[in-house]
Design a protein around this motif. Structure first.
Motif, mmCIF file in Angstrom:
data_model
loop_
_atom_site.group_PDB
_atom_site.id
_atom_site.type_symbol
_atom_site.label_atom_id
_atom_site.label_comp_id
_atom_site.label_asym_id
_atom_site.label_seq_id
_atom_site.Cartn_x
_atom_site.Cartn_y
_atom_site.Cartn_z
ATOM 1 N N ARG A 102 0.836 -1.202 0.000
ATOM 2 C CA ARG A 102 0.000 0.000 0.000
ATOM 3 C C ARG A 102 0.873 1.255 0.000
ATOM 4 N NH1 ARG A 102 -4.465 1.163 4.614
ATOM 5 N NH2 ARG A 102 -2.625 2.026 5.659
ATOM 6 N N GLN A 103 0.478 2.254 -0.781
ATOM 7 C CA GLN A 103 1.312 3.448 -0.954
ATOM 8 C C GLN A 103 0.510 4.725 -0.765
ATOM 9 O OE1 GLN A 103 3.612 3.093 -4.680
ATOM 10 N NE2 GLN A 103 3.380 0.862 -4.481
ATOM 11 N N THR A 104 1.152 5.679 -0.125
ATOM 12 C CA THR A 104 0.610 7.026 0.002
ATOM 13 C C THR A 104 1.470 7.945 -0.851
ATOM 14 O OG1 THR A 104 -0.221 6.645 2.245
ATOM 15 C CG2 THR A 104 0.165 8.941 1.589
ATOM 16 N N ARG A 105 0.880 8.556 -1.862
ATOM 17 C CA ARG A 105 1.629 9.391 -2.791
ATOM 18 C C ARG A 105 1.417 10.860 -2.414
ATOM 19 N NH1 ARG A 105 -0.767 7.262 -8.353
ATOM 20 N NH2 ARG A 105 0.794 8.688 -9.254
ATOM 21 N N LEU A 106 2.511 11.541 -2.143
ATOM 22 C CA LEU A 106 2.458 12.938 -1.729
ATOM 23 C C LEU A 106 3.171 13.822 -2.747
ATOM 24 C CD1 LEU A 106 3.398 12.620 2.060
ATOM 25 C CD2 LEU A 106 1.102 12.732 1.074
ATOM 26 N N ILE A 107 2.529 14.893 -3.168
ATOM 27 C CA ILE A 107 3.210 15.896 -3.972
ATOM 28 C C ILE A 107 4.192 16.630 -3.057
ATOM 29 C CG2 ILE A 107 2.945 17.939 -5.430
ATOM 30 C CD1 ILE A 107 1.697 15.421 -6.583
ATOM 31 N N LYS A 108 5.443 16.738 -3.487
ATOM 32 C CA LYS A 108 6.510 17.313 -2.666
ATOM 33 C C LYS A 108 6.605 16.591 -1.319
ATOM 34 C CE LYS A 108 6.390 21.857 -4.846
ATOM 35 N NZ LYS A 108 6.262 23.322 -4.681
ATOM 36 N N GLY A 109 6.555 15.278 -1.407
ATOM 37 C CA GLY A 109 6.587 14.457 -0.199
ATOM 38 C C GLY A 109 7.860 14.609 0.609
ATOM 39 N N ASP A 110 8.973 14.969 -0.061
ATOM 40 C CA ASP A 110 10.232 15.113 0.668
ATOM 41 C C ASP A 110 10.202 16.286 1.642
ATOM 42 O OD1 ASP A 110 10.099 16.841 -1.457
ATOM 43 O OD2 ASP A 110 11.992 16.261 -2.358
ATOM 44 N N ALA A 111 9.228 17.179 1.514
ATOM 45 C CA ALA A 111 9.076 18.280 2.463
ATOM 46 C C ALA A 111 7.932 18.036 3.444
ATOM 47 C CB ALA A 111 8.836 19.594 1.719
ATOM 48 N N LYS A 112 7.158 16.963 3.236
ATOM 49 C CA LYS A 112 5.974 16.712 4.064
ATOM 50 C C LYS A 112 6.118 15.520 4.995
ATOM 51 C CE LYS A 112 2.806 18.585 0.571
ATOM 52 N NZ LYS A 112 1.719 18.266 -0.380
ATOM 53 N N SER A 113 6.977 14.572 4.635
ATOM 54 C CA SER A 113 7.143 13.350 5.424
ATOM 55 C C SER A 113 8.596 13.199 5.833
ATOM 56 C CB SER A 113 6.713 12.127 4.597
ATOM 57 O OG SER A 113 7.327 10.943 5.092
ATOM 58 N N ILE A 114 8.835 12.939 7.112
ATOM 59 C CA ILE A 114 10.202 12.827 7.616
ATOM 60 C C ILE A 114 10.916 11.624 7.006
ATOM 61 C CG2 ILE A 114 9.732 11.436 9.674
ATOM 62 C CD1 ILE A 114 11.989 14.540 9.535
ATOM 63 N N SER A 115 10.186 10.549 6.718
ATOM 64 C CA SER A 115 10.801 9.372 6.113
ATOM 65 C C SER A 115 11.239 9.651 4.673
ATOM 66 C CB SER A 115 9.831 8.186 6.128
ATOM 67 O OG SER A 115 9.515 7.801 7.446
ATOM 68 N N VAL A 116 10.407 10.384 3.936
ATOM 69 C CA VAL A 116 10.770 10.748 2.567
ATOM 70 C C VAL A 116 11.930 11.746 2.580
ATOM 71 C CG1 VAL A 116 9.936 11.669 0.377
ATOM 72 C CG2 VAL A 116 8.410 10.301 1.791
ATOM 73 N N SER A 117 11.909 12.666 3.565
ATOM 74 C CA SER A 117 13.036 13.601 3.716
ATOM 75 C C SER A 117 14.339 12.835 3.920
ATOM 76 C CB SER A 117 12.805 14.532 4.911
ATOM 77 O OG SER A 117 11.692 15.354 4.731
ATOM 78 N N ALA A 118 14.299 11.851 4.809
ATOM 79 C CA ALA A 118 15.495 11.047 5.091
ATOM 80 C C ALA A 118 15.950 10.311 3.836
ATOM 81 C CB ALA A 118 15.211 10.063 6.219
ATOM 82 N N ALA A 119 14.990 9.761 3.094
ATOM 83 C CA ALA A 119 15.327 9.055 1.854
ATOM 84 C C ALA A 119 15.946 10.000 0.833
ATOM 85 C CB ALA A 119 14.081 8.391 1.277
ATOM 86 N N SER A 120 15.438 11.233 0.761
ATOM 87 C CA SER A 120 15.968 12.195 -0.204
ATOM 88 C C SER A 120 17.415 12.545 0.108
ATOM 89 C CB SER A 120 15.102 13.458 -0.230
ATOM 90 O OG SER A 120 15.314 14.297 0.903
ATOM 91 N N ILE A 121 17.746 12.641 1.391
ATOM 92 C CA ILE A 121 19.123 12.955 1.794
ATOM 93 C C ILE A 121 20.056 11.794 1.469
ATOM 94 C CG2 ILE A 121 20.626 13.374 3.784
ATOM 95 C CD1 ILE A 121 18.220 14.895 5.040
ATOM 96 N N VAL A 122 19.637 10.585 1.831
ATOM 97 C CA VAL A 122 20.465 9.406 1.580
ATOM 98 C C VAL A 122 20.715 9.240 0.081
ATOM 99 C CG1 VAL A 122 20.542 6.883 1.721
ATOM 100 C CG2 VAL A 122 19.791 8.226 3.699
ATOM 101 N N ALA A 123 19.658 9.391 -0.723
ATOM 102 C CA ALA A 123 19.803 9.227 -2.180
ATOM 103 C C ALA A 123 20.710 10.304 -2.769
ATOM 104 C CB ALA A 123 18.427 9.274 -2.843
ATOM 105 N N LYS A 124 20.534 11.534 -2.315
ATOM 106 C CA LYS A 124 21.325 12.645 -2.857
ATOM 107 C C LYS A 124 22.806 12.479 -2.532
ATOM 108 C CE LYS A 124 22.227 16.823 -4.466
ATOM 109 N NZ LYS A 124 22.480 16.993 -5.915
ATOM 110 N N VAL A 125 23.125 12.144 -1.298
ATOM 111 C CA VAL A 125 24.531 11.972 -0.906
ATOM 112 C C VAL A 125 25.150 10.787 -1.634
ATOM 113 C CG1 VAL A 125 26.059 11.423 1.042
ATOM 114 C CG2 VAL A 125 24.241 13.116 1.321
#
Length: 257
Positions: A179-202
């Motif tokens: 099951r998935q929750t799709r968020l527009i600009k999710g990296d600014a709305k969900s702490i887990s997506v934020s963490a994933a964005s940092i890990v992927a970027k680095v």
């Protein structure tokens, strides 16, 4: 407090961590200009800290809602590298614990490279699980960038252990039976997506730094493969490298070099 020197009061203020501390109210009435300046600076520091904490708690609302409904393993998923002319698209999936406490974690685009580099290993240390997915330039050319991104996200999710019960993803649909929750600009709305964005970027930036050693003319440490003026000038002068995306228009234009 009035018997303390301004230097001693500054030491007291440096240890205050709460706006409700009664010492702050007492110091507000101290007539000395140095004390007033130091007190205002402390109040500003504590207000900024309180705002950052409130924003952090707000970005945790999706995860806590799922936990409240019995879903213990919630993964945030994000990608980096859809727009560059060279290099892979990289995705990260992150499952955070309930007591995750890195307040500075936010959308990677809002953080400086040095802060991202500092946070990535801390996220890895606290996370319950992290998965990485990657599709190189050849896969991107074969699939198209949208489908390649979905494949990278699928790889990242399938690398997680334990398996997530819910996925929060930044505006994509991942081809996995979860099951998935799709968020527009999710990296600014969900702490887990934020963490994933940092890990992927680095992770991707490190890859591009390594490629830069092989192809120094293209300025990859500063553009990460994006089409900056210096990158385009190198494409014009030298043509594409083996890591360039040949189906992307600016690369295709210079493909006969």
């Amino acid at each position: 407090m009035t018997k303390l020197t301004i230097k001693e009061i500054k030491q007291v203020l440096a240890e205050i961590e709460d706006l409700t501390d009664p010492q702050l109210a007492e110091l507000k009435s101290d007539p000395r200009k140095g004390v007033q300046t130091a007190t205002r600076a402390t109040i500003k520091r504590l207000q900024k800290k309180a705002e950052a904490l409130a924003e952090f708690e707000h970005r945790f609302r999706y995860e806590r809602s799922f936990w409240h409904h019995g879903l213990q393993y919630v993964a945030g998923v994000d990608e980096v590298g859809r727009g560059p002319l060279a290099g892979p698209v990289v995705s990260a999936a992150v499952i955070l614990p309930h007591d995750f406490d890195l307040i500075a974690v936010n959308d990677s685009k809002q953080l400086t490279p040095s802060i991202r580099a500092e946070l990535a290993p801390k996220i890895r240390a606290e996370a319950l699980s992290i998965g990485i997915g990657m599709v190189d330039n050849h896969g991107i050319d074969e699939l198209n960038i949208y489908q390649a991104t979905r494949v990278a996200m699928k790889q990242a999710v399938e690398a997680l252990d334990p398996r997530p019960e819910e996925i929060i993803v930044d505006a994509m649909q991942i081809p996995v039976p979860i099951r998935q929750t799709r968020l527009i600009k999710g990296d600014a709305k969900s702490i887990s997506v934020s963490a994933a964005s940092i890990v992927a970027k680095v992770y991707r930036d490190h890859l591009m730094d390594e490629y830069a050693k092989r192809y120094p003319e293209y300025d990859f440490p500063h553009n990460a493969g994006y089409g900056t003026a210096k990158h385009l000038a190198a494409l014009k002068a030298y043509g594409p490298t083996p890591i360039h995306r040949m189906t992307f228009a600016p690369v295709k234009k210079f493909s006969k070099k």
